[in-house]
Design a protein around this motif. Structure first.
Motif, PDB file in Angstrom:
ATOM      1  N   SER A 307       0.843  -1.196   0.000  1.00 12.23           N
ATOM      2  CA  SER A 307       0.000   0.000   0.000  1.00 12.23           C
ATOM      3  C   SER A 307       0.881   1.249   0.000  1.00 12.23           C
ATOM      4  N   THR A 308       0.377   2.308  -0.558  1.00 13.31           N
ATOM      5  CA  THR A 308       1.094   3.581  -0.595  1.00 13.31           C
ATOM      6  C   THR A 308       0.493   4.539   0.416  1.00 13.31           C
ATOM      7  N   ASP A 309       0.977   5.776   0.385  1.00 11.65           N
ATOM      8  CA  ASP A 309       0.443   6.782   1.301  1.00 11.65           C
ATOM      9  C   ASP A 309      -0.972   7.206   0.922  1.00 11.65           C
ATOM     10  N   VAL A 310      -1.376   6.873  -0.295  1.00 12.56           N
ATOM     11  CA  VAL A 310      -2.714   7.229  -0.760  1.00 12.56           C
ATOM     12  C   VAL A 310      -3.660   6.071  -0.451  1.00 12.56           C
ATOM     13  N   PRO A 311      -4.711   6.299   0.332  1.00 14.79           N
ATOM     14  CA  PRO A 311      -5.642   5.213   0.673  1.00 14.79           C
ATOM     15  C   PRO A 311      -6.192   4.519  -0.574  1.00 14.79           C
ATOM     16  N   GLY A 312      -6.164   3.183  -0.551  1.00 15.50           N
ATOM     17  CA  GLY A 312      -6.695   2.417  -1.662  1.00 15.50           C
ATOM     18  C   GLY A 312      -5.755   2.275  -2.845  1.00 15.50           C
ATOM     19  N   GLU A 313      -4.574   2.860  -2.779  1.00 16.61           N
ATOM     20  CA  GLU A 313      -3.610   2.776  -3.875  1.00 16.61           C
ATOM     21  C   GLU A 313      -2.500   1.805  -3.515  1.00 16.61           C
ATOM     22  N   TYR A 314      -2.124   0.973  -4.475  1.00 19.84           N
ATOM     23  CA  TYR A 314      -1.104  -0.037  -4.229  1.00 19.84           C
ATOM     24  C   TYR A 314       0.010   0.064  -5.270  1.00 19.84           C
ATOM     25  N   GLY A 315       1.163  -0.412  -4.888  1.00 19.52           N
ATOM     26  CA  GLY A 315       2.296  -0.458  -5.803  1.00 19.52           C
ATOM     27  C   GLY A 315       3.101  -1.705  -5.547  1.00 19.52           C
ATOM     28  N   PHE A 316       4.250  -1.819  -6.206  1.00 18.39           N
ATOM     29  CA  PHE A 316       5.103  -2.992  -6.063  1.00 18.39           C
ATOM     30  C   PHE A 316       6.424  -2.565  -5.441  1.00 18.39           C
ATOM     31  N   GLY A 317       6.834  -3.262  -4.385  1.00 15.77           N
ATOM     32  CA  GLY A 317       8.080  -2.895  -3.731  1.00 15.77           C
ATOM     33  C   GLY A 317       8.642  -4.031  -2.902  1.00 15.77           C
ATOM     34  N   ASP A 318       9.724  -3.748  -2.190  1.00 12.59           N
ATOM     35  CA  ASP A 318      10.383  -4.756  -1.370  1.00 12.59           C
ATOM     36  C   ASP A 318       9.513  -5.191  -0.200  1.00 12.59           C
ATOM     37  N   VAL A 319       9.498  -6.500   0.057  1.00 13.39           N
ATOM     38  CA  VAL A 319       8.775  -7.075   1.178  1.00 13.39           C
ATOM     39  C   VAL A 319       9.780  -7.454   2.266  1.00 13.39           C
ATOM     40  N   ALA A 320       9.492  -7.083   3.499  1.00 11.25           N
ATOM     41  CA  ALA A 320      10.362  -7.409   4.640  1.00 11.25           C
ATOM     42  C   ALA A 320      11.799  -6.980   4.368  1.00 11.25           C
ATOM     43  N   TRP A 321      11.951  -5.752   3.939  1.00 10.05           N
ATOM     44  CA  TRP A 321      13.269  -5.199   3.597  1.00 10.05           C
ATOM     45  C   TRP A 321      14.242  -5.304   4.767  1.00 10.05           C
ATOM     46  N   ASP A 322      13.735  -5.150   5.985  1.00  5.62           N
ATOM     47  CA  ASP A 322      14.629  -5.085   7.135  1.00  5.62           C
ATOM     48  C   ASP A 322      15.280  -6.415   7.495  1.00  5.62           C
ATOM     49  N   ARG A 323      14.973  -7.492   6.782  1.00  5.65           N
ATOM     50  CA  ARG A 323      15.651  -8.775   7.030  1.00  5.65           C
ATOM     51  C   ARG A 323      16.890  -8.913   6.159  1.00  5.65           C
ATOM     52  N   THR A 324      17.066  -8.040   5.151  1.00  3.82           N
ATOM     53  CA  THR A 324      18.139  -8.203   4.179  1.00  3.82           C
ATOM     54  C   THR A 324      19.432  -7.535   4.638  1.00  3.82           C
ATOM     55  N   SER A 325      20.522  -7.929   3.978  1.00  5.55           N
ATOM     56  CA  SER A 325      21.813  -7.298   4.282  1.00  5.55           C
ATOM     57  C   SER A 325      21.868  -5.868   3.766  1.00  5.55           C
ATOM     58  N   PHE A 326      20.967  -5.506   2.863  1.00  2.10           N
ATOM     59  CA  PHE A 326      20.892  -4.108   2.438  1.00  2.10           C
ATOM     60  C   PHE A 326      20.554  -3.223   3.628  1.00  2.10           C
ATOM     61  N   ALA A 327      19.660  -3.725   4.465  1.00  2.00           N
ATOM     62  CA  ALA A 327      19.248  -2.959   5.644  1.00  2.00           C
ATOM     63  C   ALA A 327      20.181  -3.189   6.827  1.00  2.00           C
ATOM     64  N   LEU A 328      20.605  -4.435   7.026  1.00  2.00           N
ATOM     65  CA  LEU A 328      21.380  -4.789   8.217  1.00  2.00           C
ATOM     66  C   LEU A 328      22.883  -4.674   8.019  1.00  2.00           C
ATOM     67  N   ARG A 329      23.323  -4.569   6.735  1.00  2.67           N
ATOM     68  CA  ARG A 329      24.740  -4.475   6.419  1.00  2.67           C
ATOM     69  C   ARG A 329      25.523  -5.642   7.044  1.00  2.67           C
ATOM     70  N   GLU A 330      26.577  -5.337   7.795  1.00  4.51           N
ATOM     71  CA  GLU A 330      27.424  -6.408   8.322  1.00  4.51           C
ATOM     72  C   GLU A 330      26.725  -7.265   9.376  1.00  4.51           C
ATOM     73  N   GLU A 331      25.577  -6.821   9.873  1.00  5.65           N
ATOM     74  CA  GLU A 331      24.826  -7.609  10.848  1.00  5.65           C
ATOM     75  C   GLU A 331      23.852  -8.577  10.174  1.00  5.65           C
ATOM     76  N   GLY A 332      23.799  -8.552   8.853  1.00  8.41           N
ATOM     77  CA  GLY A 332      22.886  -9.430   8.125  1.00  8.41           C
ATOM     78  C   GLY A 332      23.246 -10.896   8.298  1.00  8.41           C
ATOM     79  N   LYS A 333      22.246 -11.760   8.156  1.00 15.62           N
ATOM     80  CA  LYS A 333      22.472 -13.196   8.303  1.00 15.62           C
ATOM     81  C   LYS A 333      23.329 -13.741   7.166  1.00 15.62           C
ATOM     82  N   GLU A 334      23.222 -13.096   6.031  1.00 15.86           N
ATOM     83  CA  GLU A 334      23.957 -13.550   4.866  1.00 15.86           C
ATOM     84  C   GLU A 334      23.954 -12.407   3.858  1.00 15.86           C
ATOM     85  N   TRP A 335      25.051 -12.243   3.148  1.00 20.18           N
ATOM     86  CA  TRP A 335      25.118 -11.162   2.170  1.00 20.18           C
ATOM     87  C   TRP A 335      24.357 -11.550   0.917  1.00 20.18           C
TER      88      TRP A 335
END
Length: 456
Positions: A307-335
């Motif tokens: 969902s976007t900031d506009v009610p009823g509007e949807y888009g396509f994007g990353d799911v559960a971004w905070d589990r990835t090494s992009f977010a966690l960097r060196e603390e990620g489970k795997e690069w």
């Protein structure tokens, strides 16, 4: 000069700078960085480089001369496989992935998104439907990385370090997986029995420290594992996971591993609309059920509806971004590493163009062509099939009782414009057939082998 001039782009070529780098990392010389690479794989002496080419025209002529030495599968009758396959690529695939909004310089990452996220979401959805799994990642670098990551996921989920491989797997795949997991997991390989898993030996090897029972189907030799449900049950009874490495090409006709107990399914997508291209475009997939325990262990990107900031509007994007090494960097489970997003789009276009009916027909065709090839090759005097398992696309043929070795037979057929397969240890030949290999082509191979063996 007291202070050497440092090259702005290649600073480690200056001797003083190089010595400073070595001192900082505690290495005596640069050779220490390459200790894991066998000397047989290293270039000895100078590279065989041409004299400097002074113009673009000369460079183009030189490179064209090198490329013209290659014989493509359009010029020779080819039965080569062993991980890279000559499947038909619909023209629409090349048309779509050649578009500027998809064809980008690195890892499919544009500065603006013109539908790439949706295209990859569609790919993930169709792969999930084909494999009967809920969640599929954006492609990793290749299927070898995907397999290693799937096994590492099993280790993290179970808290164990044992891997039991019960199938004949591609030696290159085993080598890559071993390099990837050797610091935190242990691999045990159980020899196959008549092409498929030795259940008794597998049961003995699976224990309290087993994180994953690794099943490869089809195997390196093309054998389809018919005991998958029993192997998955053995894994689950021991508290381990069933990790299945596979090629998705025939699951329009075959029962997907998820239906017989697989927890994680992984492999390469080269067969789905990607040309061979000197080793092929590679992309690895990892598929799991809709279970947070598994999904949150996936290090690679996932795209979904958001969902976007506009009610009823949807888009396509990353799911559960905070589990990835992009977010966690060196603390990620795997690069995460390099993605192969463009090949994911190619596979998505391929699956969309084929549809469920097309994939079913393709799977049935591959099974039928493989069975016909096995029948024809077994009828050649002196040749025997290495096992009696059901095969898909590839067959191992034994030359032990033939008048030529498998290596000599390859040389003889190559001189006649045929690439008969890949030589295997034990005087065997791995022969591959795809939907592009006709029954007449198989007859030509069998007849030429017959003639060559009679001549010797």
């Amino acid at each position: 000069m007291n202070n050497p001039v440092t090259h702005p782009y290649i600073p480690n070529t200056v001797p003083a700078v190089r010595e400073e780098i070595l001192a900082a990392v505690g290495a005596a010389d640069i050779e220490e960085f390459y200790a894991d690479i066998p000397s047989s794989l290293r270039v000895q002496g100078s590279l065989n480089l041409p004299a400097p080419l002074l113009s673009e025209a000369e460079l183009e002529r030189h490179v064209s001369g090198l490329l013209n030495k290659n014989t493509s599968t359009r010029e020779a009758l080819s039965f080569l496989g062993a991980g890279t396959y000559n499947h038909y690529v619909p023209s629409v695939v090349d048309e779509v992935i050649g578009r500027s909004e998809f064809l980008t310089a690195y890892a499919g990452e544009p500065y603006e998104d013109h539908g790439r996220f949706q295209a990859l979401f569609e790919y993930q959805s169709m792969m999930g439907e084909l494999l009967n799994m809920d969640v599929v990642n954006v492609p990793t670098y290749d299927g070898m990385q995907a397999t290693a990551t799937a096994l590492a996921m099993a280790g993290r989920i179970t808290g164990r370090r044992g891997i039991v491989l019960v199938s004949d797997a591609n030696p290159d795949l085993v080598s890559k997986v071993t390099d990837y997991v050797r610091s935190f997991m242990d691999l045990t390989i159980i020899p196959s029995s008549n092409g498929t898993a030795d259940l008794a030996a597998a049961e003995q090897a699976i224990g309290a420290d087993t994180a994953a029972v690794w099943i490869q189907t089809p195997s390196f030799h093309g054998a389809l594992e018919e005991q998958g449900a029993r192997l998955a049950q053995l894994a689950h009874d021991a508290g381990a996971l069933a990790v299945v490495g596979t090629d998705p090409i025939a699951y329009g006709a075959l029962t997907p591993p998820a239906d017989w107990g697989a927890d994680i399914v992984c492999g390469d997508i080269q067969s789905l609309g990607i040309h061979q291209w000197f080793g092929g475009g590679r992309g690895g997939f990892i598929a799991v059920h809709d279970d947070p325990t598994f999904v949150l262990e996936m290090p690679s990107r996932l795209f979904g509806l958001e969902s976007t900031d506009v009610p009823g509007e949807y888009g396509f994007g990353d799911v559960a971004w905070d589990r990835t090494s992009f977010a966690l960097r060196e603390e990620g489970k795997e690069w995460v590493g390099t993605a192969a997003a463009l090949w994911g789009i190619a596979a998505g276009v391929y699956l969309a163009s084929m549809g469920p009916t097309g994939m079913a027909e393709l799977g049935e065709t591959l099974l039928a062509r493989t069975a016909y090839a096995a029948q024809q090759l077994a009828s050649v005097d002196g040749l025997e099939l290495s096992d009696s398992a059901l095969h898909l696309r590839e067959i191992a043929v034994d030359f032990s009782n033939a008048s030529l070795t498998s290596t000599a037979a390859v040389a003889a057929l190559r001189a006649r414009g045929i690439e008969p397969g890949v030589v295997l240890p034990g005087n065997r030949l791995l022969v591959c057939v795809t939907e592009q290999v006709t029954a007449a082509d198989i007859d030509t191979l069998a007849a030429t082998l017959t003639a060559v063996l009679k001549e010797n």
